[in-house]
Design an enzyme around this catalytic site. Structure first.
Site, PDB file in Angstrom:
ATOM      1  CG  LEU A  54      -2.079   1.151   1.386  1.00 56.36           C
ATOM      2  CD1 LEU A  54      -3.434   0.440   2.229  1.00 56.36           C
ATOM      3  CD2 LEU A  54      -1.501   2.546   1.795  1.00 56.36           C
ATOM      4  CB  VAL A  94       0.010   7.811  -0.734  1.00 55.69           C
ATOM      5  CG1 VAL A  94      -0.285   8.672  -1.515  1.00 55.69           C
ATOM      6  CG2 VAL A  94      -1.386   6.992  -0.055  1.00 55.69           C
ATOM      7  N   GLY A 128      -0.666  13.323   2.253  1.00 56.38           N
ATOM      8  CA  GLY A 128      -1.139  14.304   3.402  1.00 56.38           C
ATOM      9  C   GLY A 128      -2.753  15.051   2.271  1.00 56.38           C
ATOM     10  CD1 TRP A 173      -1.098   7.198   9.912  1.00 55.27           C
ATOM     11  CD2 TRP A 173      -1.039   5.289   9.032  1.00 55.27           C
ATOM     12  NE1 TRP A 173      -1.639   7.773   9.386  1.00 55.27           N
ATOM     13  CE2 TRP A 173      -2.075   6.510   8.258  1.00 55.27           C
ATOM     14  CE3 TRP A 173      -1.751   4.336   8.162  1.00 55.27           C
ATOM     15  CZ2 TRP A 173      -3.256   6.783   7.314  1.00 55.27           C
ATOM     16  CZ3 TRP A 173      -2.701   4.442   7.136  1.00 55.27           C
ATOM     17  CH2 TRP A 173      -3.245   5.052   7.054  1.00 55.27           C
ATOM     18  CE1 TYR A 174      -2.187   0.291   6.764  1.00 64.42           C
ATOM     19  CE2 TYR A 174       0.575   0.289   7.589  1.00 64.42           C
ATOM     20  CZ  TYR A 174      -0.611   0.900   7.322  1.00 64.42           C
ATOM     21  OH  TYR A 174      -0.140   0.848   5.999  1.00 64.42           O
TER      22      TYR A 174
END
Length: 177
Positions: A96, A98, A104, A143-144
C-alpha cells in the site's frame, strides 16, 4: 478531481509512480512493486492490485494489493479449545502506497478504508473470513493502530527486513466511518 479505484492493468502508468521520500528504504521497495511485480503477481494469481486514478486517466495516485491469508493459532489457545482450527482464515492488505505528490491529502486513509470495505463487503460475503491482516513497516505500525484499530500479532523477519504483522477482526469493522 474525480478519483476512482480500478484493478491494475498494463494500461496504467506505473513508471511515473513515486512514493520515495528518501526517508525510508522501504519506499523504494513499494515503487519496485508497482513498477515490476504487481502485474506479474496479478497474472500469477498471487494477489490483485487496485489503483487510485483520476477518472478517465491512467496516472496512479496510490495503490494497494489484496490476497487471501491465514495465521497460525497459538498452541495454548488450540489446547484450551478457544480455537477449533490450527489456522485462522484472513485477507491481507498487501503493498500500500501513496505517490509522494499526493501525501497528506487523505489518500492513505482512503486506500486502507477502501481495501477494508472491499474485503468485508465484496469478498467475505462470498467466502467467509475472520480477520484482515497487514504486514507493516515498523515506523508505520502506530498509524495503523491509531487510525484503524489494527492490533499487533507477530514480528516477521524476512529477506533482511522486519515487518510487524497486524490483525483486525472483521466483526469490528464499522461501515459508517
Amino acid at each position: 478531481m474525480n478519483l476512482e479505484m480500478e484493478l491494475l492493468t498494463a494500461e496504467h502508468n506505473t513508471k511515473d509512480f513515486d512514493c520515495d521520500t528518501n526517508e525510508f528504504e522501504e519506499d523504494k521497495d513499494l515503487n519496485d512493486f508497482i513498477k515490476k511485480d504487481a502485474l506479474p503477481q496479478k497474472e500469477g494469481g498471487w494477489n490483485k492490485t487496485y489503483v487510485l486514478v483520476e477518472k478517465g486517466k491512467k496516472d496512479i495516485f496510490g495503490f494497494f494489493a489484496v490476497a487471501p491469508d491465514k495465521f497460525k493459532v497459538e498452541e495454548e489457545a488450540k489446547r484450551e479449545g478457544k480455537k477449533p482450527y490450527w489456522t485462522i482464515p484472513a485477507f491481507k492488505i498487501g503493498r500500500l502506497a501513496v505517490d509522494k505528490n499526493y501525501r497528506g491529502k487523505g489518500m492513505g486513509p482512503f486506500l486502507v478504508r477502501y481495501a477494508m470495505g472491499l474485503i468485508i463487503k465484496e469478498i467475505c460475503p462470498k467466502v467467509g473470513g475472520m480477520y484482515i491482516t497487514l504486514d507493516s513497516y515498523p515506523h508505520r505500525v502506530d498509524w495503523y493502530k491509531k487510525h484503524f484499530n489494527f492490533r499487533e500479532n507477530t514480528l516477521i523477519k524476512q529477506d533482511g527486513s522486519e515487518y510487524v504483522n497486524l490483525i483486525f477482526p472483521i466483526k469490528d469493522f464499522n461501515l459508517e466511518k
